[in-house]
Design an enzyme around this catalytic site. Structure first.
Site, mmCIF file in Angstrom:
data_model
loop_
_atom_site.group_PDB
_atom_site.id
_atom_site.type_symbol
_atom_site.label_atom_id
_atom_site.label_comp_id
_atom_site.label_asym_id
_atom_site.label_seq_id
_atom_site.Cartn_x
_atom_site.Cartn_y
_atom_site.Cartn_z
ATOM 1 N N GLY A 46 -3.093 -4.628 1.099
ATOM 2 C CA GLY A 46 -3.638 -3.383 0.547
ATOM 3 C C GLY A 46 -2.461 -2.441 0.448
ATOM 4 C CD GLU A 47 0.489 1.102 -0.879
ATOM 5 O OE1 GLU A 47 0.314 0.286 -1.798
ATOM 6 O OE2 GLU A 47 1.617 1.351 -0.389
ATOM 7 C CB SER A 48 1.422 -0.764 4.776
ATOM 8 O OG SER A 48 2.515 -0.292 4.037
ATOM 9 C CB CYS A 78 0.613 -8.506 1.769
ATOM 10 S SG CYS A 78 1.617 -7.840 0.445
ATOM 11 N NE ARG A 105 5.374 0.057 2.442
ATOM 12 C CZ ARG A 105 4.949 1.171 1.867
ATOM 13 N NH1 ARG A 105 5.524 2.325 2.125
ATOM 14 N NH2 ARG A 105 3.955 1.142 1.010
ATOM 15 C CB ILE A 133 0.321 -8.708 -4.823
ATOM 16 C CG1 ILE A 133 -0.372 -9.963 -5.345
ATOM 17 C CG2 ILE A 133 -0.061 -7.488 -5.655
ATOM 18 C CD1 ILE A 133 -1.876 -9.957 -5.146
ATOM 19 N NE ARG A 134 2.538 -2.146 -5.606
ATOM 20 C CZ ARG A 134 2.979 -1.089 -4.937
ATOM 21 N NH1 ARG A 134 4.240 -0.724 -5.037
ATOM 22 N NH2 ARG A 134 2.198 -0.384 -4.195
ATOM 23 C CG HIS A 169 -2.005 -11.408 -0.924
ATOM 24 N ND1 HIS A 169 -2.844 -10.439 -0.426
ATOM 25 C CD2 HIS A 169 -0.888 -10.761 -1.318
ATOM 26 C CE1 HIS A 169 -2.268 -9.264 -0.503
ATOM 27 N NE2 HIS A 169 -1.076 -9.429 -1.045
ATOM 28 C CD GLU A 171 -5.563 -12.584 0.824
ATOM 29 O OE1 GLU A 171 -4.792 -13.341 1.459
ATOM 30 O OE2 GLU A 171 -5.215 -11.478 0.363
HETATM 31 N N1 GLN Z 1 3.367 -2.884 -1.083
HETATM 32 C C1 GLN Z 1 2.275 -2.795 -0.174
HETATM 33 C C2 GLN Z 1 2.639 -2.042 1.086
HETATM 34 O O1 GLN Z 1 3.754 -1.969 1.490
HETATM 35 C C3 GLN Z 1 1.754 -4.151 0.187
HETATM 36 C C4 GLN Z 1 1.115 -4.805 -0.987
HETATM 37 C C5 GLN Z 1 0.061 -5.784 -0.651
HETATM 38 O O2 GLN Z 1 -0.497 -5.802 0.456
HETATM 39 N N2 GLN Z 1 -0.310 -6.589 -1.604
HETATM 40 O O3 GLN Z 1 1.747 -1.518 1.687
#
Ligand code: GLN
Length: 190
Positions: A46-48, A78, A105, A133-134, A169, A171
């Site tokens: 998600g977004e940390s 992630c 990150r 993903i990112r 990921h 999942e």
């Molecule tokens: N870039 C996100 C972060 O640092 C992580 C991305 C993800 O969980 N897919 O929070």
């Protein structure tokens, strides 16, 4: 065996789907009371920064820190990996600093921000389809950390005792082997 998926933000449902397909009692969790009875916890991507903010505001971060240090098995994917790292590169912030790694990150930059690559993972017979993903990767791992996968000279999966982290990921694939790896970690601890 009961495994919770931390459901503050991120891809919770996909983890639940895989765990249930493996006949695990899998539930979404948000509160300490729900976490206290778990055998394992997954912290999804998600977004940390956003998840970390909620962890701080609710004191859940501190609660998890103590639970994990007293043996709760945890798997961070992630953003979940970023949350569990003892050091985040170029930042003074940490969230639940339990695993002796430094992470960078969004480490793959813009061009390669999302990609899929089949690659080896220690203990698995065949390659695993890794979805990034990112994604972050691990820039330093202490000697007490077991490195499980290195892709293009960057560490993308690691384990330290009861803590598992992956940059990617699992999942989002149909392959359940990394979840099974985590389930085995929980079983072997018992
Ligand atoms: N870039 C996100 C972060 O640092 C992580 C991305 C993800 O969980 N897919 O929070």
């Amino acid at each position: 065996m009961r495994i919770g998926v931390l459901s503050l933000q991120g891809d919770v449902r996909e983890h639940l789907r895989i765990l249930k397909s493996l006949n695990i009692d899998a539930i979404e969790v948000k509160y300490k009371e729900e976490i206290s009875s778990l055998d394992g916890l997954i912290i999804p991507g998600g977004e940390s920064t956003a998840i970390g903010k909620i962890l701080r505001e609710t004191n859940l971060g501190e609660y998890l820190y103590n639970k994990i240090n007293s043996g709760l098995c945890v798997y961070g994917t992630c953003a979940g990996m970023v949350l569990l790292a003892k050091k985040i590169k170029d930042s003074n912030i940490t969230h639940i600093p339990v695993i002796d790694i430094e992470v960078s990150r969004n480490a793959y930059g813009r061009q390669l921000s999302s990609f899929i690559k089949s690659h080896s993972f220690k203990g698995l017979k065949d390659d695993f389809e890794m979805v990034f993903i990112r994604a972050p990767y691990i820039t330093k791992a202490n000697s007490n950390v077991e490195v499980l996968s290195i892709l293009d000279s960057n560490i993308v999966a690691a384990k330290q005792n009861n803590i598992l982290v992956t940059s990617f990921h699992p999942e989002l694939t149909k392959d359940t082997r990394i979840h099974e790896y985590f389930i085995d970690m929980i079983k072997n601890k018992r």
